[in-house]
Design an enzyme around this catalytic site. Sequence first.
Site: not given
Length: 601
Positions: A426, A279-280, A167, A256-257, A185, A103
């Site tokens: 990150n 999660d973000d 993203r 996610e993202d 993940k 990751y």
Amino acid sequence: MAPAIKNAPAAPTAAATTTQPKKPLSIGTALPYETRTAMHLKGLVPSAVEDFSAQEARAYEQLKTKGTDLEKYIFLSWLRNTNLNLFYRLVLGNLKEIAPIIYTPTVGQACQEFSHIYPFLAPPSSVDGLYIPLNEVDNIDEIIANYRASIPEGCEPETTVITDGSRILGLGDLGMNGMGIPVGKLQLYVAAAGLDPTRCLPIVLDFGTDTPKYLDDPLYLGIRQKRPEDAEFYAATEKVLNGLTKAFPGIFIQFEDFNTPHAFGLLEQWRNKILCFNDDIQGTGSVILAGFISAIKLAGIPARDHRILFVGAGSAGVGVAKQLVDYLVLEHNIPEDEAKAMFWFVDSRGIITSNRGDKLADHKVYFARHDNGDTQCKDLEEALEYVKPTALIGLSTIYKAFSERILTRMNEINTKARPIVFPLSNPKTKAECTFEEAMRYTNNRVLFASGTAFPEYTIPETGELRVPGQGNNMYVFPPIGLGAKLAKPTKITDSLIFAVSRSLSNTLSQEEIARGELYPRIERIRETSAQVAAAFVHQAVREGLAQDQYWIDLVNANPASSATSEIPDGTYSQAVLEQVSQRMWAPAESAQQLLAPKLKL
């Protein structure tokens, strides 16, 4: 030779053996001689029959020969797709070393190069997730049927991570290349919280990309078109989610993202309809809240006296801040308006105010300042002097945004309290500062947590070793997924997430607290995941959300200390913890264990 497995979980009990891999058997040189005979392999493979420790030693040896982290990523991906048991033995035995490869930060580079390395990540026959193009969403039932046909019976997915690649980390719109994120993940779901790896499904919504680099790349593997408008995006996503939940009722879905507007939009649209989680927004908020709870205890001033400056106002930043507001309201009895007034946000145009002159995105309105009068701060340095913050939290993806000047000034401002500095962007190339910089420019007084891993730091004057806190979502999303799998709640509420944060902050050992650390050591991740998942299950039952009668009965028969409290405090009973721990998947210790008939729970 590989070191002995460190902190590897004990072999599962008979009750947990159904969680061993169900994919077609692939244990390589550990296959017993009699099984080779039955499979007509005699003379087709080397004669040695190895135990798993020998296989692990060879795999670790090969891993160390790889010259770059991307080469290590490719090697580990191939291993996971050819010998699942060996892969997770290697990961769990060397988690601190391997987690940054599977990751962040290495997954960022892997995503950027995904179309170029894809053929070398798995054998051609391996199915490692779903790639759903925009022009095929009407055929979602056929796509799911194809996936069902590719997996053994009994391996229907229980957990999925979905992205559209718009993203990815701090790297922007990577299109279909974002598939590396769901894959990574889900590996952490398995490693950290013991979800069954054969029942985890990574998905990328291949809805195009607005990045010319990929549209012009002859080796790009996604559809070559710009991203759709909002109406088409939401309609297409709805078709995918309806198809998934129809085929796999109760599946736990992690968004996610996605880009910021879509991240908030999807969560708002679906959070009360299906079992889903972003999660973000929620995961980042939860893990940073846990670290912030620890930092508040060590900072040296009361909670209500803090002034918190955020740099970056995307989905993650606003999600974190809202959870901190909830914490201040619930834990410290600060009225919501007063708690919200403790926060300032800086975006690309400066401090976010209601009279700045631009139209604010919907998610920014809640934190827009109304008390600034005619004052407008155009950048972080001006904001620092105006706000004089006790805590500086970065989710800006601006490399080195927390410069020597900013960090030195933070230290000067906070003479009566230890400055809190959380550079959370990150990967490492987007981090606002390093741990070493934060230590040096605050005279080693900083309370620090980052979004990416940084090396430990030795204070030159004293020789004292300091360990950086890492606000890694790995601490929260795996136990949330495990708790969701077990208790089967109808939805994920804010109070469930709050209980997770409180529980994580309670997992610090006395030694870790004495060293001023904000998070438990990563080597203890399975231990802490079990505790957090147990707290999640308790809270789900308390809220009347749990649907699995086993856990309802167990919690009611073994209430936690908070059973009469209205505020989720992340507690759990020992009985529930023991049962959660028993249901965490672990790689087999021997070929005999792996080949033994599986029992149903």
